[in-house]
Scaffold this motif. Structure first.
Motif, PDB file in Angstrom:
ATOM      1  N   LYS A   3      33.054  41.384   8.235  1.00 12.02           N
ATOM      2  CA  LYS A   3      31.854  41.561   9.056  1.00 12.02           C
ATOM      3  C   LYS A   3      30.990  40.297   9.043  1.00 12.02           C
ATOM      4  O   LYS A   3      30.428  39.898  10.074  1.00 12.02           O
ATOM      5  CB  LYS A   3      31.030  42.742   8.542  1.00 12.02           C
ATOM      6  CG  LYS A   3      31.608  44.107   8.858  1.00 12.02           C
ATOM      7  CD  LYS A   3      30.697  45.205   8.308  1.00 12.02           C
ATOM      8  CE  LYS A   3      31.203  46.590   8.636  1.00 12.02           C
ATOM      9  NZ  LYS A   3      30.339  47.646   8.075  1.00 12.02           N
TER      10      LYS A   3
ATOM     11  N   GLN B 139      31.980  48.759  15.558  1.00 12.19           N
ATOM     12  CA  GLN B 139      31.452  47.433  15.847  1.00 12.19           C
ATOM     13  C   GLN B 139      32.590  46.525  16.304  1.00 12.19           C
ATOM     14  O   GLN B 139      33.743  46.699  15.884  1.00 12.19           O
ATOM     15  CB  GLN B 139      30.792  46.818  14.601  1.00 12.19           C
ATOM     16  CG  GLN B 139      29.577  47.565  14.087  1.00 12.19           C
ATOM     17  CD  GLN B 139      28.847  46.784  12.996  1.00 12.19           C
ATOM     18  OE1 GLN B 139      28.187  45.780  13.258  1.00 12.19           O
ATOM     19  NE2 GLN B 139      28.985  47.241  11.750  1.00 12.19           N
TER      20      GLN B 139
ATOM     21  N   LEU C  64      28.641  40.608  12.199  1.00 13.85           N
ATOM     22  CA  LEU C  64      28.353  42.026  12.406  1.00 13.85           C
ATOM     23  C   LEU C  64      27.400  42.516  11.317  1.00 13.85           C
ATOM     24  O   LEU C  64      27.176  41.846  10.312  1.00 13.85           O
ATOM     25  CB  LEU C  64      29.657  42.833  12.382  1.00 13.85           C
ATOM     26  CG  LEU C  64      30.694  42.451  13.439  1.00 13.85           C
ATOM     27  CD1 LEU C  64      31.958  43.284  13.279  1.00 13.85           C
ATOM     28  CD2 LEU C  64      30.135  42.601  14.847  1.00 13.85           C
ATOM     29  N   ASP C  65      26.867  43.707  11.509  1.00 10.75           N
ATOM     30  CA  ASP C  65      25.908  44.295  10.578  1.00 10.75           C
ATOM     31  C   ASP C  65      26.662  44.907   9.393  1.00 10.75           C
ATOM     32  O   ASP C  65      27.349  45.922   9.539  1.00 10.75           O
ATOM     33  CB  ASP C  65      25.091  45.364  11.307  1.00 10.75           C
ATOM     34  CG  ASP C  65      23.985  45.959  10.434  1.00 10.75           C
ATOM     35  OD1 ASP C  65      23.912  45.592   9.238  1.00 10.75           O
ATOM     36  OD2 ASP C  65      23.209  46.778  10.953  1.00 10.75           O
ATOM     37  N   ILE C  66      26.535  44.292   8.204  1.00 10.63           N
ATOM     38  CA  ILE C  66      27.294  44.796   7.061  1.00 10.63           C
ATOM     39  C   ILE C  66      26.726  46.111   6.538  1.00 10.63           C
ATOM     40  O   ILE C  66      27.402  46.832   5.808  1.00 10.63           O
ATOM     41  CB  ILE C  66      27.361  43.760   5.918  1.00 10.63           C
ATOM     42  CG1 ILE C  66      25.964  43.479   5.361  1.00 10.63           C
ATOM     43  CG2 ILE C  66      28.034  42.483   6.373  1.00 10.63           C
ATOM     44  CD1 ILE C  66      25.987  42.631   4.109  1.00 10.63           C
TER      45      ILE C  66
ATOM     46  N   ARG D 290      27.722  51.382   8.751  1.00 11.81           N
ATOM     47  CA  ARG D 290      29.053  51.899   8.453  1.00 11.81           C
ATOM     48  C   ARG D 290      29.347  53.202   9.184  1.00 11.81           C
ATOM     49  O   ARG D 290      30.352  53.851   8.904  1.00 11.81           O
ATOM     50  CB  ARG D 290      29.218  52.132   6.943  1.00 11.81           C
ATOM     51  CG  ARG D 290      29.156  50.851   6.131  1.00 11.81           C
ATOM     52  CD  ARG D 290      29.363  51.103   4.652  1.00 11.81           C
ATOM     53  NE  ARG D 290      29.334  49.862   3.906  1.00 11.81           N
ATOM     54  CZ  ARG D 290      29.439  49.783   2.580  1.00 11.81           C
ATOM     55  NH1 ARG D 290      29.576  50.901   1.873  1.00 11.81           N
ATOM     56  NH2 ARG D 290      29.400  48.615   1.966  1.00 11.81           N
TER      57      ARG D 290
ATOM     58  N   GLU E  38      35.950  52.523   6.428  1.00 11.07           N
ATOM     59  CA  GLU E  38      36.072  51.821   7.703  1.00 11.07           C
ATOM     60  C   GLU E  38      37.467  51.206   7.876  1.00 11.07           C
ATOM     61  O   GLU E  38      38.034  50.642   6.942  1.00 11.07           O
ATOM     62  CB  GLU E  38      35.014  50.720   7.790  1.00 11.07           C
ATOM     63  CG  GLU E  38      33.598  51.261   7.907  1.00 11.07           C
ATOM     64  CD  GLU E  38      32.565  50.156   7.891  1.00 11.07           C
ATOM     65  OE1 GLU E  38      31.956  49.901   8.946  1.00 11.07           O
ATOM     66  OE2 GLU E  38      32.368  49.550   6.829  1.00 11.07           O
TER      67      GLU E  38
ATOM     68  N   ILE F  41      35.975  47.342  14.278  1.00 12.77           N
ATOM     69  CA  ILE F  41      35.751  48.130  13.071  1.00 12.77           C
ATOM     70  C   ILE F  41      35.396  49.560  13.481  1.00 12.77           C
ATOM     71  O   ILE F  41      34.497  49.777  14.297  1.00 12.77           O
ATOM     72  CB  ILE F  41      34.640  47.514  12.208  1.00 12.77           C
ATOM     73  CG1 ILE F  41      35.061  46.107  11.752  1.00 12.77           C
ATOM     74  CG2 ILE F  41      34.342  48.390  10.993  1.00 12.77           C
ATOM     75  CD1 ILE F  41      34.048  45.388  10.920  1.00 12.77           C
TER      76      ILE F  41
ATOM     77  N   VAL G 182      39.674  48.375   9.912  1.00 14.31           N
ATOM     78  CA  VAL G 182      39.513  47.101  10.608  1.00 14.31           C
ATOM     79  C   VAL G 182      40.824  46.747  11.302  1.00 14.31           C
ATOM     80  O   VAL G 182      41.896  46.809  10.681  1.00 14.31           O
ATOM     81  CB  VAL G 182      39.141  45.971   9.629  1.00 14.31           C
ATOM     82  CG1 VAL G 182      38.983  44.647  10.371  1.00 14.31           C
ATOM     83  CG2 VAL G 182      37.871  46.307   8.868  1.00 14.31           C
TER      84      VAL G 182
ATOM     85  N   SER H 284      32.376  37.779  11.273  1.00 14.65           N
ATOM     86  CA  SER H 284      32.282  38.194  12.680  1.00 14.65           C
ATOM     87  C   SER H 284      30.850  38.364  13.148  1.00 14.65           C
ATOM     88  O   SER H 284      30.618  38.789  14.280  1.00 14.65           O
ATOM     89  CB  SER H 284      33.040  39.516  12.881  1.00 14.65           C
ATOM     90  OG  SER H 284      34.328  39.457  12.353  1.00 14.65           O
TER      91      SER H 284
ATOM     92  N   VAL I  82      35.930  44.496   3.810  1.00 16.97           N
ATOM     93  CA  VAL I  82      35.393  44.802   5.141  1.00 16.97           C
ATOM     94  C   VAL I  82      34.090  44.043   5.361  1.00 16.97           C
ATOM     95  O   VAL I  82      33.848  43.485   6.441  1.00 16.97           O
ATOM     96  CB  VAL I  82      35.177  46.319   5.319  1.00 16.97           C
ATOM     97  CG1 VAL I  82      34.464  46.608   6.639  1.00 16.97           C
ATOM     98  CG2 VAL I  82      36.512  47.056   5.275  1.00 16.97           C
ATOM     99  N   SER I  83      33.230  43.986   4.340  1.00 13.61           N
ATOM    100  CA  SER I  83      31.963  43.266   4.466  1.00 13.61           C
ATOM    101  C   SER I  83      32.199  41.777   4.695  1.00 13.61           C
ATOM    102  O   SER I  83      31.487  41.146   5.479  1.00 13.61           O
ATOM    103  CB  SER I  83      31.117  43.467   3.205  1.00 13.61           C
ATOM    104  OG  SER I  83      30.726  44.816   3.078  1.00 13.61           O
TER     105      SER I  83
END
Length: 552
Positions: A226, A240, A231-233, A236, A266, A259, A268, A229, A222-223
């Motif tokens: 992110k 997002q 996004l803020d890893i 959670r 999470e 997400i 996705v 993309s 998932v990280s």
């Protein structure tokens, strides 16, 4: 079965020698020249051919890949083996040991041989998902390039890559993307269960389970997504949204990422937006003659509003984009307001709705009308304010295309009345309303005739007479359709052209039932009947048609 070609080389290979042959760049010409020089037989491997498992002599497909060889047949205890590099004699000796005897050496063009080996590998993965995931963990995911979204801050990206930049995780994400592209999946679902992770692809509208990464690597995968993309890893606990680009398999696609935090981790969902799948125009959508003529007439009008309806995922955006591509000419100004912009169209001015920044459909639409547009596309009419502006734009000389959520074409009128549009305004502006669904197409390679299920027709209130003497097909399943029996999707449409009689009824505020009765008298084909037409044409099965139209 592969067929040997009798072609002869146009090169004087015996005079030039092996060194000259190896300079030939064209794979097909190299195969013919090398076979002629070595006294072997050139061969062309047909598209779609894969050898049976008993020809592999117990060797893994990776071994055949390394040898650049493919077993084609066995005759009187002798194996016919195609090689892409017949000058590699040590490899031929090794393959001969695998087969425990003499081999018949054939020479095939490298691309054809590689394609056949890849098909063989795909079949093995389908039969053994656990082995496929093991190969992902340690193998090569192929030629793929991923590009992050709009944020180009390389320093921030490098700082976070350490958290999810381990080679197995990167390979895993890359391989997931490549497999999704190969299977023509529209969405990838990566979910956190209590003790496992779950990976599914949406192929032709159906979710299909695939081998998933271990639960211990769920957060790392998932990280990684992110990071791609932007996004803020570290976040959670909140949903997002982002996007990134993928270059693989000789194409470039956009991937839209969503997400969502769930109880066990999470989830996705990645929507794959492949521009190459867009139809170049209305004629390419495979519409029946009535629907095509009605749609073509509507988009040729200088002003008015065209509304396409249907549930999420029914192909509304694809239909509107096909209309735009027919309308997109140098002397026309086209502006769109979309949430989000799914495909970038050359020559079209596309605006992205961003509610958080105050950019709503209604707000963008007001600004768009000051941009001297000829044609306006509104991604979706969600409220009375947007509906009011769209109808007024249609009345003031613009052609407006938009979508709406209703069950059928006639429901458009009642829905807009509920939004506060006056009957006389709607009657003056509406050109056409259309409802659509996507049906699963039967695989043309394995579909078989089946008996008509009369009980199913009766339960779904379908007239049995048109099916008397008709040939109806059902799904079987084969490697080309991954065992599902279906391959690809098509659109079935209920089209309501606004005739003078229907316009007069709308102006009087007529309800949907009266409207539908009049439309049927004028020749409108309902969604259910459109589905039955596809069944009788052999394009889909009764079950697949009722999946999307049973309640209509």
């Amino acid at each position: 079965m592969a067929e040997a070609t009798q072609s002869k080389s146009r090169f004087h290979v015996r005079r030039g020698g092996a060194a000259e042959i190896k300079k030939i760049e064209d794979p097909a010409e190299f195969a013919i020249a090398a076979a002629d020089y070595l006294g072997a037989q050139p061969i062309s491997i047909p598209q779609g051919f894969t050898p049976s498992q008993d020809l592999l002599c117990g060797m893994k497909i990776e071994a055949w890949n390394r040898a650049k060889a493919l077993p084609l047949m066995k005759v009187d205890g002798r194996f016919a083996i195609a090689f892409s590099d017949p000058f590699d004699l040590p490899t031929q000796e090794e393959v001969s040991r695998w087969t425990h005897g003499k081999i018949w050496t054939l020479v095939a063009p490298a691309p054809e041989l590689n394609d056949a080996l890849q098909r063989l590998k795909s079949q093995e993965d389908a039969l053994n998902p656990a082995l496929a995931m093991e190969n992902i963990m340690k193998g090569d995911e192929g030629d793929i390039e991923m590009t992050a979204g709009e944020d180009k801050n390389a320093d921030a990206l490098d700082a976070t890559l350490d958290a999810a930049g381990e080679a197995p995780v990167i390979r895993m994400v890359n391989t997931i993307m490549i497999e999704a592209l190969k299977t023509k999946a529209s969405d990838i679902h990566f979910e956190a269960m209590e003790k496992t992770s779950r990976l599914r692809y949406r192929i032709d509208g159906e979710l299909v389970d695939r081998p998933a990464p271990p639960k211990a690597l769920h957060n790392a995968v998932v990280s990684r997504i992110k990071i791609l993309s932007n996004l803020d890893i570290a976040e959670r606990r909140r949903p997002q949204d982002g996007r990134f680009k993928v270059k693989a398999l000789k194409k470039e696609v956009d991937v839209r990422v969503s997400i969502l935090p769930t109880v066990h981790g999470e989830k996705v969902v990645m929507r794959i937006l492949d521009k190459s799948n867009l139809a170049p125009g209305l004629a390419s959508l495979g519409l029946d003659e009535y629907a095509y003529k009605a749609m073509k007439f509507a988009i040729d009008q200088p002003h008015g509003i065209i509304l396409v309806t249907g549930p999420t995922g029914s192909g509304k955006t694809t239909t509107l984009y096909s209309c735009l591509q027919d309308l997109n000419q140098p002397n026309v100004n086209i502006v769109t307001a979309e949430d989000p912009v799914e495909y970038e169209l050359a020559g079209v001015n596309q605006c992205h709705v961003n509610v958080a920044q105050g950019l709503t459909f209604a707000g963008i639409l007001r600004s768009v009308l000051r941009q001297d547009p000829d044609i306006v596309l509104v991604g979706e009419i969600r409220d009375g304010e947007t509906a009011d502006i769209a109808v007024k734009a249609a009345l003031t000389g613009h052609l407006v295309l938009s979508t709406l959520h209703t069950n059928d074409a006639c429901g458009v009128v009642a829905r807009l009345f509920d939004m506060g549009i006056q009957p006389f305004m709607l009657a003056s502006s509406l050109i056409l309303a259309q409802a659509q669904r996507l049906f699963r197409k039967l695989c043309p390679f394995c579909k078989q005739p089946v008996d008509v299920d009369l009980e199913m027709l009766k339960i779904n209130n379908v007239d049995q007479k048109p099916f008397e003497g008709a040939t109806v097909y059902g799904p079987v399943g084969c490697p080309k359709c991954h065992g599902s029996g279906y391959k690809g999707r098509g659109a079935m449409m209920e089209v309501l052209p606004i005739s003078p009689k229907i316009r007069a009824l709308i102006e009087k505020g007529g309800d949907a039932d009266l409207l539908k009765k009049l439309a049927l008298e004028e020749g409108m084909v309902t969604l259910k009947e459109a589905g039955m037409i596809k069944v009788r044409a052999g394009l889909t099965s009764l079950e697949a048609a009722f999946e999307v139209t049973g309640g209509e």
